[in-house]
Design a protein around this motif. Structure first.
Motif, short mmCIF file in Angstrom:
data_model
loop_
_atom_site.label_atom_id
_atom_site.label_comp_id
_atom_site.label_asym_id
_atom_site.label_seq_id
_atom_site.Cartn_x
_atom_site.Cartn_y
_atom_site.Cartn_z
N SER A 179 11.74 -3.87 -40.26
CA SER A 179 12.10 -2.46 -40.33
C SER A 179 11.37 -1.87 -41.54
CB SER A 179 13.61 -2.25 -40.44
OG SER A 179 14.12 -2.81 -41.62
N VAL A 180 10.96 -0.62 -41.39
CA VAL A 180 10.20 0.05 -42.44
C VAL A 180 10.71 1.48 -42.55
CG1 VAL A 180 8.34 0.68 -40.81
CG2 VAL A 180 7.87 0.62 -43.27
N ASN A 181 10.85 1.96 -43.78
CA ASN A 181 11.31 3.32 -44.01
C ASN A 181 10.45 4.30 -43.24
OD1 ASN A 181 11.26 6.01 -45.52
ND2 ASN A 181 13.01 4.99 -46.46
N SER A 182 11.09 5.18 -42.50
CA SER A 182 10.37 6.14 -41.65
C SER A 182 9.46 7.07 -42.43
CB SER A 182 11.36 6.94 -40.82
OG SER A 182 12.02 6.09 -39.91
N ASN A 183 9.68 7.22 -43.74
CA ASN A 183 8.82 8.05 -44.56
C ASN A 183 7.67 7.28 -45.20
OD1 ASN A 183 10.29 10.46 -44.17
ND2 ASN A 183 11.82 9.75 -45.62
N ASN A 184 7.63 5.97 -45.01
CA ASN A 184 6.57 5.15 -45.59
C ASN A 184 5.38 5.13 -44.63
OD1 ASN A 184 4.97 3.25 -46.89
ND2 ASN A 184 6.66 1.85 -47.31
N THR A 185 4.66 6.25 -44.60
CA THR A 185 3.58 6.42 -43.61
C THR A 185 2.45 5.42 -43.80
OG1 THR A 185 2.61 8.15 -44.99
CG2 THR A 185 4.08 8.85 -43.21
N ARG A 186 2.17 5.03 -45.02
CA ARG A 186 1.10 4.06 -45.27
C ARG A 186 1.46 2.71 -44.64
NH1 ARG A 186 -1.14 2.60 -51.21
NH2 ARG A 186 0.97 1.86 -51.43
N ALA A 187 2.70 2.25 -44.83
CA ALA A 187 3.13 0.98 -44.24
C ALA A 187 3.16 1.07 -42.72
CB ALA A 187 4.49 0.57 -44.79
N ILE A 188 3.65 2.18 -42.19
CA ILE A 188 3.72 2.34 -40.73
C ILE A 188 2.32 2.28 -40.13
CG2 ILE A 188 4.29 3.98 -38.89
CD1 ILE A 188 6.68 4.84 -40.74
N ALA A 189 1.35 2.94 -40.76
CA ALA A 189 -0.03 2.89 -40.27
C ALA A 189 -0.59 1.47 -40.35
CB ALA A 189 -0.91 3.85 -41.07
N PHE A 190 -0.30 0.75 -41.43
CA PHE A 190 -0.74 -0.64 -41.57
C PHE A 190 -0.19 -1.48 -40.43
CE2 PHE A 190 0.42 -4.94 -42.97
CZ PHE A 190 -0.85 -5.45 -43.23
N TYR A 191 1.11 -1.38 -40.19
CA TYR A 191 1.71 -2.20 -39.12
C TYR A 191 1.18 -1.82 -37.75
CZ TYR A 191 4.91 -3.92 -42.69
OH TYR A 191 5.45 -4.50 -43.81
N ALA A 192 0.92 -0.54 -37.51
CA ALA A 192 0.34 -0.12 -36.23
C ALA A 192 -1.02 -0.76 -36.02
CB ALA A 192 0.24 1.41 -36.16
N HIS A 193 -1.83 -0.84 -37.09
CA HIS A 193 -3.14 -1.48 -36.99
C HIS A 193 -3.03 -2.99 -36.78
CE1 HIS A 193 -4.74 2.30 -38.75
NE2 HIS A 193 -5.74 2.00 -37.94
N GLN A 194 -1.87 -3.55 -37.06
CA GLN A 194 -1.65 -4.99 -36.88
C GLN A 194 -0.92 -5.29 -35.56
OE1 GLN A 194 -3.31 -6.80 -39.07
NE2 GLN A 194 -3.80 -4.84 -40.01
N ALA A 195 -0.89 -4.33 -34.65
CA ALA A 195 -0.35 -4.48 -33.29
C ALA A 195 1.17 -4.51 -33.21
CB ALA A 195 -0.95 -5.71 -32.59
N PHE A 196 1.86 -3.94 -34.18
CA PHE A 196 3.31 -3.77 -34.08
C PHE A 196 3.60 -2.56 -33.22
CE2 PHE A 196 3.18 -6.43 -37.79
CZ PHE A 196 4.37 -7.14 -37.77
N VAL A 197 4.68 -2.61 -32.48
CA VAL A 197 5.12 -1.48 -31.67
C VAL A 197 6.55 -1.12 -32.04
CG1 VAL A 197 3.56 -1.95 -29.74
CG2 VAL A 197 5.83 -2.97 -29.75
N GLN A 198 6.85 0.17 -31.98
CA GLN A 198 8.20 0.60 -32.34
C GLN A 198 9.17 0.21 -31.25
OE1 GLN A 198 8.68 4.56 -33.88
NE2 GLN A 198 10.91 4.42 -33.81
N HIS A 199 10.30 -0.34 -31.69
CA HIS A 199 11.35 -0.80 -30.78
C HIS A 199 12.59 0.08 -30.88
CE1 HIS A 199 13.58 -3.74 -28.42
NE2 HIS A 199 14.55 -3.63 -29.30
N GLY A 200 12.75 0.78 -31.99
CA GLY A 200 13.93 1.61 -32.20
C GLY A 200 14.02 2.03 -33.64
N VAL A 201 15.22 2.41 -34.05
CA VAL A 201 15.47 2.79 -35.44
C VAL A 201 16.75 2.11 -35.93
CG1 VAL A 201 14.28 5.02 -35.29
CG2 VAL A 201 16.74 4.90 -34.85
N THR A 202 16.83 1.99 -37.23
CA THR A 202 18.03 1.50 -37.90
C THR A 202 18.16 2.31 -39.17
OG1 THR A 202 19.22 -0.48 -38.63
CG2 THR A 202 16.87 -0.36 -39.17
#
Length: 175
Positions: free
Chosen positions: A126-149
């Motif tokens: 899980s990654v903070n929804s405002n942490n755009t840099r981390a979200i972009a990194f994970y997207a480039h590493q083939a992670f897909v969103q499954h939901g929110v917590t």
């Protein structure tokens, strides 16, 4: 990437460095408006050498580190038996890279080391929804969103995206 970067499993000799790095990265990432009581109480209570020693000694967790010439610069913490019926059992609980080393491929290489340690097992984070840099990194590493917590802190709830990486998305050639 510098040829002096090495990756290994953390040992009890690393607990002070892990605590210091965790505090530094957490504050840099989340204390954008400065330090207040609940922030200092959280980091000084959560990121302690004693807690890292307990994690290292618990077979449910695996702490993997990246070093530059013997200096800790990043770490990942896996929970190998995360309890969430809707997700894989392995959770990447923490993935911290010291700010001075971001953007140099160290995170990508540490993540590859994590995946080698998981033996192609699906995992999530899980990654903070405002942490755009981390979200972009994970997207480039083939992670897909499954939901929110939600992460509860200081009497507030902070939305986190739940991301999953499936074995078929892991590129064996880069390991």
């Amino acid at each position: 990437m510098s040829p002096h970067i090495s990756f290994r499993t953390a040992s009890l000799a690393d607990v002070r460095n892990l605590a210091a790095l965790a505090i530094q990265v957490w504050l840099h990432t989340y204390a954008k408006d400065g330090i207040r009581h609940d922030i200092s109480a959280y980091v000084l209570g959560e990121f302690t050498p004693k807690k890292f020693a307990a994690l290292i000694n618990n077979p449910q967790y695996r702490l993997l580190i990246a070093e530059n010439k013997g200096h800790l610069i990043a770490y990942a913490m896996l929970d190998l038996a995360a309890s969430n019926a809707d997700l894989p059992s392995a959770e990447l609980k923490t993935f911290y890279v010291q700010e001075a080393f971001t953007g140099q491929g160290i995170g990508k290489q540490l993540l590859a080391y994590v995946e080698r340690n998981l033996n192609q097992q699906a995992y999530w984070l899980s990654v903070n929804s405002n942490n755009t840099r981390a979200i972009a990194f994970y997207a480039h590493q083939a992670f897909v969103q499954h939901g929110v917590t939600y992460f509860e802190f200081g009497g507030n709830q902070y939305e986190n995206k739940v991301l999953v990486k499936h074995p078929k998305a892991i590129d064996i050639k880069h390991m």
